[in-house]
Scaffold this motif. Structure first.
Motif, PDB file in Angstrom:
ATOM      1  N   ALA A 108       0.674  -1.081  -0.057  1.00  6.95           N
ATOM      2  CA  ALA A 108      -0.041  -0.059  -0.152  1.00  6.95           C
ATOM      3  C   ALA A 108       0.935   1.151  -0.002  1.00  6.95           C
ATOM      4  N   GLY A 109       0.768   2.004  -0.916  1.00  4.11           N
ATOM      5  CA  GLY A 109       1.494   3.396  -0.873  1.00  4.11           C
ATOM      6  C   GLY A 109       0.754   4.281  -1.893  1.00  4.11           C
ATOM      7  N   ILE A 110       1.378   5.102  -2.749  1.00  5.94           N
ATOM      8  CA  ILE A 110       1.086   6.180  -3.567  1.00  5.94           C
ATOM      9  C   ILE A 110       1.446   6.188  -4.879  1.00  5.94           C
ATOM     10  N   ALA A 111       0.572   6.379  -5.869  1.00  9.02           N
ATOM     11  CA  ALA A 111       0.938   6.055  -7.213  1.00  9.02           C
ATOM     12  C   ALA A 111       0.694   7.296  -7.878  1.00  9.02           C
ATOM     13  N   ALA A 112       1.321   7.922  -9.006  1.00 13.90           N
ATOM     14  CA  ALA A 112       0.937   9.071  -9.929  1.00 13.90           C
ATOM     15  C   ALA A 112       0.505   8.192 -11.271  1.00 13.90           C
ATOM     16  N   ARG A 113      -0.547   8.514 -11.689  1.00 24.78           N
ATOM     17  CA  ARG A 113      -1.237   8.350 -12.867  1.00 24.78           C
ATOM     18  C   ARG A 113      -1.095   9.226 -13.915  1.00 24.78           C
ATOM     19  N   LYS A 114      -0.838   9.189 -14.987  1.00 22.65           N
ATOM     20  CA  LYS A 114      -0.910  10.031 -16.165  1.00 22.65           C
ATOM     21  C   LYS A 114      -1.925   9.673 -17.419  1.00 22.65           C
ATOM     22  N   LEU A 115      -3.035  10.401 -17.214  1.00 20.16           N
ATOM     23  CA  LEU A 115      -4.023   9.985 -18.641  1.00 20.16           C
ATOM     24  C   LEU A 115      -3.797  11.384 -19.420  1.00 20.16           C
ATOM     25  N   ASP A 116      -4.783  12.169 -19.314  1.00 17.91           N
ATOM     26  CA  ASP A 116      -4.737  13.526 -20.024  1.00 17.91           C
ATOM     27  C   ASP A 116      -4.020  14.501 -19.102  1.00 17.91           C
ATOM     28  N   GLU A 117      -4.180  14.506 -17.715  1.00 16.83           N
ATOM     29  CA  GLU A 117      -3.459  15.147 -16.892  1.00 16.83           C
ATOM     30  C   GLU A 117      -2.727  14.140 -15.784  1.00 16.83           C
ATOM     31  N   THR A 118      -2.010  14.468 -14.791  1.00 11.62           N
ATOM     32  CA  THR A 118      -1.107  13.767 -13.956  1.00 11.62           C
ATOM     33  C   THR A 118      -2.077  13.862 -12.477  1.00 11.62           C
ATOM     34  N   TYR A 119      -2.371  12.935 -11.778  1.00  8.46           N
ATOM     35  CA  TYR A 119      -2.823  12.895 -10.628  1.00  8.46           C
ATOM     36  C   TYR A 119      -2.304  11.839  -9.593  1.00  8.46           C
ATOM     37  N   PHE A 120      -2.512  11.976  -8.441  1.00 14.12           N
ATOM     38  CA  PHE A 120      -2.003  11.422  -7.470  1.00 14.12           C
ATOM     39  C   PHE A 120      -3.001  10.364  -6.854  1.00 14.12           C
ATOM     40  N   GLN A 121      -2.752   9.300  -6.376  1.00 16.81           N
ATOM     41  CA  GLN A 121      -3.926   8.303  -5.705  1.00 16.81           C
ATOM     42  C   GLN A 121      -3.267   7.331  -5.021  1.00 16.81           C
TER      43      GLN A 121
END
Length: 161
Positions: A108-121
């Motif tokens: 369990a931790g943190i992820a940065a996802r980039k689709l049209d924009e980058t967001y953390f989840q």
């Protein structure tokens, strides 16, 4: 192509026979470190690097704690997606023999996802796998994951020191 597969099968048979005959004392004693480097398959391509420390013996196995970093790159029909994750992980390994370990774990931790924009989840997941020990310091690792941010299946090398 048939010659390639025959050669690959022969090399794999030789490798597995040497693994089965190799006597390993206890490469996973508490305090030993296991570093893995793996490539993975998703609908795209990914990779995982982890560092684990054997924390305790559990019957015929071991309890590991560590940190994992992962990356995935996929291109769908609607958009491209890139995931980067960093998560602490815990893993329990059961020695099936001196050369084979079955393991399960969670992260369990943190992820940065980039689709049209980058967001953390929040990044989470579970995994299971098999480790084939070639020597006290080198092993082959195959793992399957359930996580929205990691490869579904990965294959790589582990180094114990």
């Amino acid at each position: 192509m048939k010659k390639f597969f025959a050669l690959f099968a022969a090399l794999l048979a030789c490798l597995l026979s040497s693994v089965c005959s190799f006597a390993i004392q206890d490469p996973d004693a508490p305090g030993s470190k296991l570093v893995t480097v793996q490539v993975g398959a998703t609908p795209g391509f990914g990779g995982i690097v982890s560092g684990n420390v054997a924390m305790a013996r559990l019957g015929s196995g071991h309890l590991y704690g560590g940190l994992q970093a992962g990356a995935n790159f996929s291109k769908g029909s609607y958009a491209s997606r890139t995931d980067f994750s960093l998560a602490p992980r815990v893993m329990v390994g059961f020695n099936l023999s001196q050369s084979f370990e079955l393991h399960f774990g969670a992260l369990a931790g943190i992820a940065a996802r980039k689709l049209d924009e980058t967001y953390f989840q929040f990044c989470y997941g579970g995994f299971g796998g098999l480790r084939v020990k070639f020597s006290p310091s080198v092993s082959l690792i195959a793992e399957g994951y359930y996580s929205p941010h990691l490869s579904y299946a990965s294959l790589g090398l582990g180094f114990t020191f």
